[in-house]
Write a protein that holds these residues in place. Structure first.
Motif, PDB file in Angstrom:
ATOM      1  N   PHE A 172      35.733   5.555  85.866  1.00 43.41           N
ATOM      2  CA  PHE A 172      35.450   6.290  84.639  1.00 43.41           C
ATOM      3  C   PHE A 172      36.165   7.636  84.712  1.00 43.41           C
ATOM      4  CE2 PHE A 172      32.315   7.333  87.801  1.00 43.41           C
ATOM      5  CZ  PHE A 172      32.221   8.708  87.727  1.00 43.41           C
ATOM      6  N   LEU A 173      36.357   8.272  83.564  1.00 46.15           N
ATOM      7  CA  LEU A 173      36.853   9.639  83.491  1.00 46.15           C
ATOM      8  C   LEU A 173      35.836  10.478  82.724  1.00 46.15           C
ATOM      9  CD1 LEU A 173      40.560   8.941  82.447  1.00 46.15           C
ATOM     10  CD2 LEU A 173      39.804   9.733  84.688  1.00 46.15           C
ATOM     11  N   ILE A 174      35.570  11.662  83.212  1.00 41.62           N
ATOM     12  CA  ILE A 174      34.701  12.598  82.500  1.00 41.62           C
ATOM     13  C   ILE A 174      35.538  13.824  82.135  1.00 41.62           C
ATOM     14  CG2 ILE A 174      32.763  14.214  82.729  1.00 41.62           C
ATOM     15  CD1 ILE A 174      31.384  12.118  84.474  1.00 41.62           C
ATOM     16  N   TYR A 175      35.444  14.234  80.869  1.00 39.50           N
ATOM     17  CA  TYR A 175      36.118  15.448  80.421  1.00 39.50           C
ATOM     18  C   TYR A 175      35.063  16.481  80.041  1.00 39.50           C
ATOM     19  CZ  TYR A 175      40.462  12.857  80.454  1.00 39.50           C
ATOM     20  OH  TYR A 175      41.543  12.127  80.870  1.00 39.50           O
ATOM     21  N   MET A 176      35.146  17.643  80.672  1.00 38.77           N
ATOM     22  CA  MET A 176      34.311  18.789  80.317  1.00 38.77           C
ATOM     23  C   MET A 176      35.216  19.785  79.603  1.00 38.77           C
ATOM     24  SD  MET A 176      32.294  19.386  83.939  1.00 38.77           S
ATOM     25  CE  MET A 176      30.890  20.284  83.225  1.00 38.77           C
ATOM     26  N   CYS A 177      34.859  20.155  78.387  1.00 41.21           N
ATOM     27  CA  CYS A 177      35.642  21.132  77.644  1.00 41.21           C
ATOM     28  C   CYS A 177      35.156  22.536  78.029  1.00 41.21           C
ATOM     29  CB  CYS A 177      35.515  20.911  76.141  1.00 41.21           C
ATOM     30  SG  CYS A 177      36.602  21.973  75.173  1.00 41.21           S
ATOM     31  N   VAL A 178      36.024  23.300  78.679  1.00 37.03           N
ATOM     32  CA  VAL A 178      35.632  24.639  79.137  1.00 37.03           C
ATOM     33  C   VAL A 178      36.222  25.741  78.258  1.00 37.03           C
ATOM     34  CG1 VAL A 178      35.190  23.922  81.506  1.00 37.03           C
ATOM     35  CG2 VAL A 178      37.501  24.646  80.870  1.00 37.03           C
ATOM     36  N   ASP A 179      37.041  25.350  77.276  1.00 42.10           N
ATOM     37  CA  ASP A 179      37.537  26.306  76.289  1.00 42.10           C
ATOM     38  C   ASP A 179      38.180  25.530  75.139  1.00 42.10           C
ATOM     39  OD1 ASP A 179      37.858  28.973  75.386  1.00 42.10           O
ATOM     40  OD2 ASP A 179      39.975  28.920  75.940  1.00 42.10           O
ATOM     41  N   GLY A 180      38.010  26.039  73.921  1.00 47.05           N
ATOM     42  CA  GLY A 180      38.644  25.409  72.763  1.00 47.05           C
ATOM     43  C   GLY A 180      37.940  24.157  72.285  1.00 47.05           C
ATOM     44  N   GLU A 181      38.726  23.246  71.717  1.00 43.65           N
ATOM     45  CA  GLU A 181      38.203  22.013  71.125  1.00 43.65           C
ATOM     46  C   GLU A 181      39.297  20.956  71.203  1.00 43.65           C
ATOM     47  OE1 GLU A 181      35.783  22.027  67.308  1.00 43.65           O
ATOM     48  OE2 GLU A 181      37.676  21.193  66.580  1.00 43.65           O
ATOM     49  N   VAL A 182      38.923  19.716  71.517  1.00 39.20           N
ATOM     50  CA  VAL A 182      39.915  18.659  71.674  1.00 39.20           C
ATOM     51  C   VAL A 182      39.383  17.360  71.075  1.00 39.20           C
ATOM     52  CG1 VAL A 182      39.112  18.009  73.986  1.00 39.20           C
ATOM     53  CG2 VAL A 182      41.466  17.514  73.322  1.00 39.20           C
ATOM     54  N   GLU A 183      40.288  16.594  70.467  1.00 33.92           N
ATOM     55  CA  GLU A 183      39.950  15.266  69.953  1.00 33.92           C
ATOM     56  C   GLU A 183      40.402  14.222  70.966  1.00 33.92           C
ATOM     57  OE1 GLU A 183      40.964  12.257  66.204  1.00 33.92           O
ATOM     58  OE2 GLU A 183      42.171  14.048  66.556  1.00 33.92           O
ATOM     59  N   LEU A 184      39.499  13.315  71.315  1.00 37.05           N
ATOM     60  CA  LEU A 184      39.819  12.190  72.186  1.00 37.05           C
ATOM     61  C   LEU A 184      39.749  10.928  71.342  1.00 37.05           C
ATOM     62  CD1 LEU A 184      38.509  11.579  75.793  1.00 37.05           C
ATOM     63  CD2 LEU A 184      38.678   9.704  74.159  1.00 37.05           C
ATOM     64  N   SER A 185      40.872  10.215  71.237  1.00 38.83           N
ATOM     65  CA  SER A 185      40.908   9.037  70.372  1.00 38.83           C
ATOM     66  C   SER A 185      41.407   7.814  71.120  1.00 38.83           C
ATOM     67  CB  SER A 185      41.791   9.288  69.146  1.00 38.83           C
ATOM     68  OG  SER A 185      43.112   9.609  69.532  1.00 38.83           O
ATOM     69  N   THR A 186      40.771   6.675  70.838  1.00 36.33           N
ATOM     70  CA  THR A 186      41.217   5.373  71.317  1.00 36.33           C
ATOM     71  C   THR A 186      41.756   4.603  70.113  1.00 36.33           C
ATOM     72  OG1 THR A 186      39.119   4.222  70.933  1.00 36.33           O
ATOM     73  CG2 THR A 186      39.332   5.448  72.996  1.00 36.33           C
ATOM     74  N   THR A 201      40.205   2.512  68.439  1.00 35.86           N
ATOM     75  CA  THR A 201      39.142   2.257  67.455  1.00 35.86           C
ATOM     76  C   THR A 201      38.170   3.416  67.265  1.00 35.86           C
ATOM     77  OG1 THR A 201      37.800   1.231  69.176  1.00 35.86           O
ATOM     78  CG2 THR A 201      39.204  -0.232  67.880  1.00 35.86           C
ATOM     79  N   THR A 202      38.272   4.471  68.078  1.00 34.35           N
ATOM     80  CA  THR A 202      37.292   5.557  68.001  1.00 34.35           C
ATOM     81  C   THR A 202      37.986   6.911  68.018  1.00 34.35           C
ATOM     82  OG1 THR A 202      37.029   5.780  70.411  1.00 34.35           O
ATOM     83  CG2 THR A 202      35.604   4.175  69.281  1.00 34.35           C
ATOM     84  N   SER A 203      37.240   7.905  67.551  1.00 36.82           N
ATOM     85  CA  SER A 203      37.708   9.287  67.614  1.00 36.82           C
ATOM     86  C   SER A 203      36.501  10.193  67.807  1.00 36.82           C
ATOM     87  CB  SER A 203      38.448   9.672  66.337  1.00 36.82           C
ATOM     88  OG  SER A 203      38.784  11.036  66.342  1.00 36.82           O
ATOM     89  N   ASP A 204      36.546  11.040  68.837  1.00 35.61           N
ATOM     90  CA  ASP A 204      35.459  11.968  69.114  1.00 35.61           C
ATOM     91  C   ASP A 204      36.038  13.344  69.406  1.00 35.61           C
ATOM     92  OD1 ASP A 204      32.857  10.239  69.471  1.00 35.61           O
ATOM     93  OD2 ASP A 204      34.419   9.163  70.580  1.00 35.61           O
ATOM     94  N   VAL A 205      35.297  14.372  69.021  1.00 36.42           N
ATOM     95  CA  VAL A 205      35.707  15.748  69.287  1.00 36.42           C
ATOM     96  C   VAL A 205      34.724  16.373  70.260  1.00 36.42           C
ATOM     97  CG1 VAL A 205      36.023  18.047  68.289  1.00 36.42           C
ATOM     98  CG2 VAL A 205      36.842  16.024  67.056  1.00 36.42           C
ATOM     99  N   ILE A 206      35.259  17.050  71.274  1.00 34.91           N
ATOM    100  CA  ILE A 206      34.399  17.847  72.145  1.00 34.91           C
ATOM    101  C   ILE A 206      34.866  19.292  72.091  1.00 34.91           C
ATOM    102  CG2 ILE A 206      33.626  16.019  73.691  1.00 34.91           C
ATOM    103  CD1 ILE A 206      35.724  17.002  75.728  1.00 34.91           C
ATOM    104  N   SER A 207      33.904  20.194  71.974  1.00 35.24           N
ATOM    105  CA  SER A 207      34.168  21.625  71.920  1.00 35.24           C
ATOM    106  C   SER A 207      33.720  22.272  73.223  1.00 35.24           C
ATOM    107  CB  SER A 207      33.405  22.247  70.748  1.00 35.24           C
ATOM    108  OG  SER A 207      33.774  21.623  69.534  1.00 35.24           O
ATOM    109  N   LYS A 208      34.037  23.542  73.360  1.00 35.03           N
ATOM    110  CA  LYS A 208      33.636  24.294  74.557  1.00 35.03           C
ATOM    111  C   LYS A 208      32.155  24.064  74.845  1.00 35.03           C
ATOM    112  CE  LYS A 208      33.436  28.981  76.437  1.00 35.03           C
ATOM    113  NZ  LYS A 208      33.722  30.413  76.191  1.00 35.03           N
ATOM    114  N   GLY A 209      31.855  23.663  76.087  1.00 36.12           N
ATOM    115  CA  GLY A 209      30.478  23.397  76.467  1.00 36.12           C
ATOM    116  C   GLY A 209      30.032  21.978  76.197  1.00 36.12           C
TER     117      GLY A 209
END
Length: 323
Positions: free
Chosen positions: A273-287, A289-297
Motif C-alpha cells: 500500500f502507499l499512504i500520502y500525508m499532505c503536509v502543505d497545500g492541496e493535491v488531487e489523487l486520481s485513478t 475511476t476515482t478522484s480524491d483531494v487531500i489538503s494540508k493535514g
C-alpha cells in the motif's frame, strides 16, 4: 470483489491530551471544542481506535474489515505474508502545546513478550514550530544505565537530554529504545509501527486539575533503553521537485518527501500500500475511476493493487509512506 478497492480516506480519530492545544482545529479544521486536542489518528487499527472510511463505495467500513476481506490486495503480498490481518502502521498528526513526557518505546521482541504488540519505531516530520521550540532526542553525552538512574532519582534528567531547536521540514527518526519527547510549540506528522505502548519516565512533575500526576513506567522502562545509540536520528534528505526523495528507510517503513507543483504519474511497483500525508497545500489523487483531494493535514491510503494513478497540484508537499 477483487477489482473494487479504491483510495481510502478515513475519519480522523481525535485524542485529548494534557499537553494538547488547538492547532489541529485551527490549521487542519478538525471538528472539536477541545482546548487540549493533542493527536489526530489518521490511519489506525489499534483496538478501540480503528479507522473508518469516509469516501467511495467502501464508506463506513473499517480498515480492519477491509484488510480481512481484501488481504494482499490491500497491503501487498509480502506484507500480508509478514503481517497477516495486522495492519503494520499507525499514522498521526500531533500538536504539543506543552512538553510531552520524556519517554521511550520497546522494540518488537520486548513488546511481543510483554504486550503482545508490535514495538514502536517512529519518525517525525515538523510541519510548524513556534519560536525556540524543541524536540528532545537522545542524550547530550555518553550514557550508561547507572548514570541515567542517578539523574532519574535526583530529578535532574533534563540535564543529560539532547534538546534540538526545530523548524518546518526538520525530520527525525526515532528507533525503539531511544529516549525522546516532543517539545511545546511543535506540530508534526508521525509515522510509526502499529503500537500504543509508551514507557513514560519523567513528566516534568506536572499534575492534572485534580492534583494527580500521570503514571510513570520506570520499573519496566529501564529494560527497553538502548544506551549509546549513534546520534544518527536527524534526517537529511533531498528536495528535488516532483520526485520521491528518500527520507527514512528501515525494516518497518519507508518514507519519501514529494514537493510537487504539477501533474506526475505514479506507478506502484512496491508490492505495498502507499499512504500520502499532505503536509502543505492541496493535491488531487486520481485513478482511472476515482478522484480524491487531500489538503494540508489530510491523509489517503492507496491499496497495493492500484498500480497506476496521478498526483496533480499547483503546489503541495507530501509524505509518501510504504512498507
Amino acid at each position: 470483489m477483487k477489482n473494487t478497492l479504491h483510495p481510502l480516506k478515513f475519519q480522523p480519530i481525535l485524542k485529548e491530551k494534557i499537553w494538547g492545544g488547538e492547532k489541529l482545529i485551527q490549521q487542519f479544521n478538525r471538528k472539536s471544542n477541545s482546548k487540549q486536542l493533542g493527536e489526530s489518528w489518521e490511519v489506525s487499527t489499534v483496538p478501540g481506535d480503528i479507522s473508518k472510511v469516509v469516501n467511495g463505495h467502501l464508506k463506513g467500513q473499517s480498515l480492519q474489515e477491509i484488510l480481512e476481506a481484501y488481504k494482499a490486495d490491500l497491503i501487498g503480498h509480502k506484507n500480508y505474508k509478514r503481517f497477516g490481518n495486522d495492519f503494520p502502521l499507525l499514522i498521526k498528526f500531533i500538536d504539543a502545546k506543552q512538553d510531552l513526557s520524556i519517554q521511550l518505546h520497546p522494540d518488537d521482541d520486548l513488546a511481543k513478550e510483554r504486550h503482545n504488540s508490535f514495538g514502536k519505531t517512529e519518525m517525525w516530520y515538523v510541519m510548524q514550530a513556534d519560536k525556540d521550540a524543541n524536540l528532545i532526542v537522545g542524550f547530550n553525552q555518553d550514557m550508561d544505565r547507572d548514570t541515567y538512574l542517578k539523574h532519574l532519582e535526583e530529578k535532574t534528567l533534563p540535564k543529560i537530554l539532547n534538546f534540538d531547536k526545530v523548524k518546518e521540514g526538520d525530520t527525525y527518526f526515532i528507533e525503539a529504545g531511544r529516549v525522546h519527547a516532543i517539545g511545546a510549540g511543535v506540530l508534526l506528522a508521525e509515522i510509526q509501527q502499529t503500537s500504543d505502548v509508551t514507557y513514560r519516565v519523567y513528566d516534568w512533575d506536572r499534575v492534572d486539575d485534580e492534583g494527580n500526576a500521570r503514571d510513570l513506567h520506570n520499573d519496566i522502562a529501564i529494560d527497553a533503553f538502548k544506551f549509546n545509540m549513534k546520534d544518527d536520528f536527524r534526517v537529511d534528505y533531498e528536495k528535488q521537485k516532483n520526485a520521491s526523495n528518500k527520507m527514512v528507510s528501515c525494516p518497518f517503513f519507508t518514507t519519501n518527501f514529494i514537493d510537487i507543483d504539477s501533474e506526475i504519474e505514479k506507478t506502484n511497483t512496491k508490492d505495498s500500500f502507499l499512504i500520502y500525508m499532505c503536509v502543505d497545500g492541496e493535491v488531487e489523487l486520481s485513478t482511472e475511476t476515482t478522484s480524491d483531494v487531500i489538503s494540508k493535514g489530510e491523509t489517503i491510503l492507496v491499496p497495493a493493487d492500484i498500480k497506476d494513478f496521478k498526483l496533480r497540484t499547483k503546489g503541495a508537499k507530501l509524505l509518501e509512506v510504504y512498507v
